[in-house]
Every structure is written in structure tokens, then in C-alpha cells.
Design a protein around this motif. Structure first.
Motif, PDB file in Angstrom:
ATOM      1  N   ASN A   1       0.837  -1.186   0.000  1.00 28.41           N
ATOM      2  CA  ASN A   1       0.000   0.000   0.000  1.00 28.41           C
ATOM      3  C   ASN A   1       0.878   1.244   0.000  1.00 28.41           C
ATOM      4  O   ASN A   1       2.031   1.201   0.438  1.00 28.41           O
ATOM      5  CB  ASN A   1      -0.838   0.035   1.280  1.00 28.41           C
ATOM      6  N   LEU A   2       0.312   2.353  -0.428  1.00 34.25           N
ATOM      7  CA  LEU A   2       1.038   3.625  -0.426  1.00 34.25           C
ATOM      8  C   LEU A   2       0.261   4.670   0.351  1.00 34.25           C
ATOM      9  O   LEU A   2      -0.972   4.722   0.281  1.00 34.25           O
ATOM     10  CB  LEU A   2       1.121   4.202  -1.835  1.00 34.25           C
ATOM     11  N   ILE A   3       1.000   5.534   1.043  1.00 32.32           N
ATOM     12  CA  ILE A   3       0.403   6.794   1.495  1.00 32.32           C
ATOM     13  C   ILE A   3       1.503   7.848   1.408  1.00 32.32           C
ATOM     14  O   ILE A   3       2.599   7.662   1.926  1.00 32.32           O
ATOM     15  CB  ILE A   3      -0.239   6.675   2.898  1.00 32.32           C
ATOM     16  N   ILE A   4       1.194   8.896   0.680  1.00 27.10           N
ATOM     17  CA  ILE A   4       2.177   9.953   0.387  1.00 27.10           C
ATOM     18  C   ILE A   4       1.615  11.262   0.915  1.00 27.10           C
ATOM     19  O   ILE A   4       0.475  11.620   0.608  1.00 27.10           O
ATOM     20  CB  ILE A   4       2.421  10.057  -1.135  1.00 27.10           C
ATOM     21  N   VAL A   5       2.375  11.950   1.768  1.00 29.80           N
ATOM     22  CA  VAL A   5       1.909  13.218   2.349  1.00 29.80           C
ATOM     23  C   VAL A   5       3.045  14.233   2.369  1.00 29.80           C
ATOM     24  O   VAL A   5       4.218  13.874   2.291  1.00 29.80           O
ATOM     25  CB  VAL A   5       1.383  13.030   3.800  1.00 29.80           C
ATOM     26  N   PRO A   6       2.706  15.523   2.507  1.00 25.86           N
ATOM     27  CA  PRO A   6       3.752  16.529   2.663  1.00 25.86           C
ATOM     28  C   PRO A   6       4.547  16.298   3.949  1.00 25.86           C
ATOM     29  O   PRO A   6       4.019  15.764   4.931  1.00 25.86           O
ATOM     30  CB  PRO A   6       2.972  17.851   2.736  1.00 25.86           C
ATOM     31  N   LYS A   7       5.799  16.741   3.945  1.00 29.36           N
ATOM     32  CA  LYS A   7       6.681  16.572   5.096  1.00 29.36           C
ATOM     33  C   LYS A   7       6.039  17.104   6.379  1.00 29.36           C
ATOM     34  O   LYS A   7       6.220  16.540   7.449  1.00 29.36           O
ATOM     35  CB  LYS A   7       8.011  17.300   4.826  1.00 29.36           C
ATOM     36  N   LEU A  29       6.864  -0.793   5.599  1.00 26.67           N
ATOM     37  CA  LEU A  29       7.971  -1.567   5.022  1.00 26.67           C
ATOM     38  C   LEU A  29       9.129  -0.667   4.623  1.00 26.67           C
ATOM     39  O   LEU A  29      10.273  -1.104   4.561  1.00 26.67           O
ATOM     40  CB  LEU A  29       7.494  -2.350   3.793  1.00 26.67           C
ATOM     41  N   GLY A  30       8.833   0.584   4.320  1.00 27.71           N
ATOM     42  CA  GLY A  30       9.891   1.505   3.907  1.00 27.71           C
ATOM     43  C   GLY A  30       9.352   2.910   3.790  1.00 27.71           C
ATOM     44  O   GLY A  30       8.139   3.116   3.680  1.00 27.71           O
ATOM     45  N   VAL A  31      10.259   3.877   3.848  1.00 30.72           N
ATOM     46  CA  VAL A  31       9.889   5.290   3.745  1.00 30.72           C
ATOM     47  C   VAL A  31      10.857   5.957   2.768  1.00 30.72           C
ATOM     48  O   VAL A  31      12.072   5.787   2.891  1.00 30.72           O
ATOM     49  CB  VAL A  31       9.984   5.989   5.118  1.00 30.72           C
ATOM     50  N   LEU A  32      10.318   6.676   1.792  1.00 25.85           N
ATOM     51  CA  LEU A  32      11.167   7.485   0.914  1.00 25.85           C
ATOM     52  C   LEU A  32      11.191   8.910   1.461  1.00 25.85           C
ATOM     53  O   LEU A  32      10.140   9.497   1.726  1.00 25.85           O
ATOM     54  CB  LEU A  32      10.624   7.499  -0.519  1.00 25.85           C
ATOM     55  N   ASP A  33      12.388   9.444   1.639  1.00 26.10           N
ATOM     56  CA  ASP A  33      12.529  10.796   2.190  1.00 26.10           C
ATOM     57  C   ASP A  33      11.834  11.828   1.298  1.00 26.10           C
ATOM     58  O   ASP A  33      11.519  11.551   0.137  1.00 26.10           O
ATOM     59  CB  ASP A  33      14.018  11.147   2.309  1.00 26.10           C
ATOM     60  N   ALA A  34      11.637  13.005   1.845  1.00 26.79           N
ATOM     61  CA  ALA A  34      10.957  14.075   1.111  1.00 26.79           C
ATOM     62  C   ALA A  34      11.577  14.243  -0.273  1.00 26.79           C
ATOM     63  O   ALA A  34      12.787  14.428  -0.405  1.00 26.79           O
ATOM     64  CB  ALA A  34      11.047  15.377   1.899  1.00 26.79           C
ATOM     65  N   GLY A  35      10.746  14.165  -1.286  1.00 17.94           N
ATOM     66  CA  GLY A  35      11.199  14.380  -2.655  1.00 17.94           C
ATOM     67  C   GLY A  35      11.773  13.150  -3.342  1.00 17.94           C
ATOM     68  O   GLY A  35      11.891  13.137  -4.570  1.00 17.94           O
ATOM     69  N   ARG A  56       5.702  16.982  -5.584  1.00 17.73           N
ATOM     70  CA  ARG A  56       6.362  18.130  -4.965  1.00 17.73           C
ATOM     71  C   ARG A  56       7.578  17.613  -4.215  1.00 17.73           C
ATOM     72  O   ARG A  56       7.604  16.467  -3.772  1.00 17.73           O
ATOM     73  CB  ARG A  56       5.430  18.817  -3.951  1.00 17.73           C
ATOM     74  N   ASP A  57       8.545  18.473  -4.036  1.00 15.35           N
ATOM     75  CA  ASP A  57       9.793  18.046  -3.394  1.00 15.35           C
ATOM     76  C   ASP A  57       9.644  17.809  -1.906  1.00 15.35           C
ATOM     77  O   ASP A  57      10.572  17.313  -1.267  1.00 15.35           O
ATOM     78  CB  ASP A  57      10.902  19.075  -3.643  1.00 15.35           C
ATOM     79  N   ASP A  58       8.488  18.179  -1.339  1.00 19.69           N
ATOM     80  CA  ASP A  58       8.310  17.935   0.098  1.00 19.69           C
ATOM     81  C   ASP A  58       7.449  16.702   0.361  1.00 19.69           C
ATOM     82  O   ASP A  58       7.056  16.465   1.510  1.00 19.69           O
ATOM     83  CB  ASP A  58       7.698  19.169   0.780  1.00 19.69           C
ATOM     84  N   LEU A  59       7.171  15.900  -0.656  1.00 25.53           N
ATOM     85  CA  LEU A  59       6.308  14.728  -0.440  1.00 25.53           C
ATOM     86  C   LEU A  59       7.114  13.536   0.084  1.00 25.53           C
ATOM     87  O   LEU A  59       8.148  13.171  -0.468  1.00 25.53           O
ATOM     88  CB  LEU A  59       5.581  14.341  -1.728  1.00 25.53           C
ATOM     89  N   VAL A  60       6.607  12.946   1.172  1.00 22.51           N
ATOM     90  CA  VAL A  60       7.227  11.784   1.810  1.00 22.51           C
ATOM     91  C   VAL A  60       6.343  10.559   1.520  1.00 22.51           C
ATOM     92  O   VAL A  60       5.125  10.613   1.700  1.00 22.51           O
ATOM     93  CB  VAL A  60       7.347  11.990   3.333  1.00 22.51           C
ATOM     94  N   THR A  61       6.963   9.476   1.080  1.00 19.21           N
ATOM     95  CA  THR A  61       6.224   8.281   0.675  1.00 19.21           C
ATOM     96  C   THR A  61       6.375   7.173   1.711  1.00 19.21           C
ATOM     97  O   THR A  61       7.488   6.778   2.053  1.00 19.21           O
ATOM     98  CB  THR A  61       6.759   7.766  -0.678  1.00 19.21           C
TER      99      THR A  61
END
Lengths: 269, 269
Positions: free
Chosen positions: A43-49, A69-75, A114-119
Motif C-alpha cells: 500500500n502507499l500513502i504519500i503526504v507533505p513533510k 515496510l519503507g519510507v522514501l525521504d521528502a522528494g 512536490r519536493d516535500d512529499l514523503v512516501t
């Protein structure tokens, strides 16, 4: 990879995760159950930092529904769970929420990026379905070729900052004689929702009609079967709809990220 | 509770967590191994809200060393893991870091408290030691009445934002015939560091001299025993020392928070 002439000719289960992601990136839209056998879907949830701490804390407090399971840093748009991939294009379909309202379900979110989106990449119960089948338990929605039925419940998640909402569950009918096996097998996969949260009495968790799921498709419950409920990775999207961040992006239910992680990586003793 | 006339008369293992916390609140300073039998003890890391996302993400990315049991929101001083307690007074001894430098080791942090401080309660391997003993494996540092030996390693944690640092491990000598049992038993407690991270070759993880631990006390390694290493909840403090947030507060090694959670709550099948 060589592209198949038609989708019908495609051996979905035999694809590698990278091959599957490439097909989705190139425009194929399909639910992903049964694809890339042995690899974990997510599953995914992507939000601003600005909302990321609340989402991560919500996940920590609700680990059965939101196992990270994992987090992609902002951007960041790629990472070890999708090597060479792009989180903006590699999921077959997305759901976009603006101020908590669903505004679009695009097949590509490049225009929203956007560059502030965290996944946040969240475990999915598809991972333990192969283990259930291996254990002799049939999966109704796979047998019927439909999407798993999912329901909002009356059970409230533990809130975190501005994030709060109902527990969402997926349901699989299980013969009474196999309920214990289903619990035992899935409890060994805590990173992908683990053991059921409820067995047998949907009214008690606020589900009035199993025939009308909030997401996915209904399945028949044969005589002698009990409805068994597992926490579901759509839960953070339900919280987003209540908590109304300015922007949030999830996957479309059933249209998952196919990761490079093996299902077996999430098996505990 | 009735206060014992002398500490020697105290049956530490029989105390409830609330009774133990009350003694520490009233000024008793002692390592906590063996206290409040059957209840989970925990590491602490407390940082300003501005650093909280990085700490929580660091924990998510390094779950073996930083398994989060609970989080107190900014300014909160109590919660379900320490019902009726106060995180500022209920740990026997704390460690205060200013810009990454250890500046004090007070027995009370009321004077340091700020409304933006977020408290992370992190699992502790003391929880699986009772299970190891139950499995017939002796624990050297308990037999010797000393603090468990802990070492910084050359293994780097996965960084998260500004948080990065070395993996810190605890070490227990285990007879060669029981190493498999030790792995099997501790792997069932993933929320309190789980299975070992290394067995048998300290040089390979950058430990030059087992006789000189970085924290705690050395223990003898009898002939026929292998040194077995588990990830340690002091790891976030090592990251704080490298990453230098303006303020961070931990427990003093071995001087843990005694929580109201049962050890058994963290057992997986």
C-alpha cells in the motif's frame, strides 16, 4: 523485457517486480493480485513533510493496519524496495485527496509531485495469501477473480497528532475447521497485517452488510464458513479522509506497488 | 506501598512496575535488571519535536536496535506504558546530551523539561533474558551481578534525516551447544531486539577487545562459549552523540524505565 503481444498472453505471476512496474509505468492499468509471485506488494500513502511525523506515528501506534515496510525521504521517488523504479509512475492507479476529498484517480502522479512529499510503503495482506493457499485454505476473491472486500469498521484507530480514523479491514471467508490454521499462518507475517483482528461477528465491529463492502468487491460466504477480518492497509487513506491534510496520495485499492522484497523476508518464526 | 526499611529487604522481582517507579521517583538510584519480574523494561530517547520525525524514521529503519514500544506526544509526561507515572522522575538515572555532548546524568529531568519534548520508549533485551533462562541458558551478567556489556560496532545504522550512527550491541556468552536455542528463543521477541545480529566473531563488527565494553561491565567468556551479539537500545543515544541535536535525553545504560506491559505481550508465535 519483451512486451507480450496481448495482456492475455502475459504470465503475470512469472514477471519480476521490475518488469511489472515497467508495464504499469508504460500505461497498463490493472489490479495486481497474482502478479510477480513471491514478491511483496504494498500500500502507499504519500503526504507533505509537514504531516509526515503524524503519519509515521499513526503507523507506529496502529501496526496491524499500517505496517511500514519503507519510507522514501521528502522528494525521493525511488528506493531499495523499487530499485530503478519511480514511485510516481510505477503503481497502476493512484488516489489523490485534496483536503480529505478524493479528487482524482490518475495512473501517474508526476503532475502532483512536490519536493516535500514523503512516501510511506505499507505492507499488504496479499503477501500472506500465498501462505494461506499453501496451507490448504482457499481464497474466495482469488477463486472468483475479484478484488478483496474491504470495510470501514466502528473500531477507532489510536490517533496520532492530526491523524485519526476508523480501522479498515479486509475479509476472507474461512471454513470453521480452518480458522485456527488461518490465524496461525497469518500471525507469522506481522509486517503484512499479521493475525486477524476479528473472527465471525461483523456486527460487533460495525459492519452491517457483508454484501456491500466499502472498497473492493463482495464475495459469497458459503455455509460452514466464518468471515475472518484482517487489518487493511487502506486504513491510512481512511484517516486522511477524516484528517484532511492539504494533499495526500494513495494507491487505488487493489492496485498495489509491487516491491523487490520477497514475501519470505517478512516471515517470522 | 509500604516502604521497606532497607533496600536489602526489598524483593525487587516481586514489585509491581508502579511500585518500582515510585521508589525511583522518591530518589532510589539503581540498575533495574531483575526488578518487577515479567514486566517489560525500556530504553528512552527524548528529543525536541523538531527532531522527532528523524528519530522515529531512524527507529523504523533500524527496527532491531530501536523497536518502538510507545511514543509520548510533545509535552506529555505519562501514558499507558507508565500509568500514573511521570517520565521525568520515574527512571532511576538519565543521561542528558546538549549538542551531542553528554552534560549530566541526573536522577530527575524536571529541570530540563520543555513542552516540545517527545518521548520514545524503546524495547530492551532484558525482556527476553527471562525466556533465555527459562530455556536453560544462563545469563553471565545476571549470574555475576553486573550490568550487561555493550559495544559500539563498525556497523552503520541506516541513516534518517540528521540521525546517523553506529549499531550498538549487547553481548552474552552462550555455550556452542545452546547458540541455536538462543537464536530461536530471542527471535520470538522482535519488539525487544529479536534474534542476534552476530555470533562468534567480534573483530568482524569492529569490536577489538571484549574485555573493554563501551557501556556496562565486562563478563568472562568461558571455554566452549561463543560471544553472541544482540542489537541494543543504546543505539539511538549513539546516534544522538553523532547527530548533535540541541537537546536529547536518554536513560543511563542499565537504568531502565519499567513499563506496565507484560514481557509476554511482545512474544510472537
Amino acid at each position: 523485457m519483451t512486451k507480450p503481444e496481448t495482456l492475455a498472453a502475459l504470465d503475470r505471476a512469472a514477471l519480476s517486480p521490475a518488469e511489472a512496474r515497467e508495464l504499469f509505468r508504460d500505461g497498463l492499468v490493472t489490479p495486481t493480485a497474482g502478479w510477480a509471485g513471491g514478491y511483496a506488494q504494498a500500500n502507499l500513502i504519500i503526504v507533505p513533510k509537514a504531516q509526515a511525523f503524524d503519519v509515521l506515528l499513526f503507523a507506529q501506534r496502529n501496526p496491524k493496519s499500517c505496517p511500514i515496510l519503507g519510507v522514501l525521504d521528502a522528494g525521493e521517488t525511488s528506493g531499495p524496495l523499487l530499485a530503478g523504479g519511480d514511485i510516481r509512475t510505477d503503481v497502476p492507479r493512484y488516489t489523490v485527496y485534496v483536503n480529505g476529498e478524493k479528487t482524482a484517480d490518475p495512473t501517474d502522479i508526476t503532475d502532483y509531485w512536490r519536493d516535500d512529499l514523503v512516501t510511506f510503503i505499507v505492507g499488504c495482506s496479499f503477501t500472506f495469501e500465498a501462505a494461506l493457499q499453501e496451507g490448504g485454505i482457499r481464497i474466495a476473491h482469488i477463486d472468483q477473480g475479484t478484488n478483496v472486500p474491504m470495510y470501514r469498521t466502528s473500531v477507532r484507530c489510536e490517533p496520532a497528532g492530526e491523524m485519526s480514523g476508523p480501522l479498515v479491514v479486509s475479509m476472507r471467508p474461512v471454513p470453521a475447521s480452518q480458522v485456527a490454521d488461518a490465524v496461525r499462518i497469518t500471525s507469522r507475517y506481522p509486517a503484512v497485517h499479521g493475525a486477524p483482528v476479528h473472527v465471525g461477528n461483523p456486527a460487533e465491529i460495525g459492519i452491517a452488510d457483508l454484501g456491500r463492502p466499502d472498497f473492493g468487491d463482495p464475495v459469497d460466504i458459503p455455509a460452514g464458513h466464518l468471515p475472518v477480518f484482517w487489518a487493511c492497509g487502506v486504513t491510512p487513506q481512511a484517516a486522511v479522509m477524516e484528517s484532511k491534510p492539504t494533499l495526500a496520495i494513495g494507491h487505488a485499492p487493489g492496485h498495489m506497488l509491487i516491491t523487490d522484497a520477497r514475501d519470505s523476508a517478512y516471515l517470522v518464526p
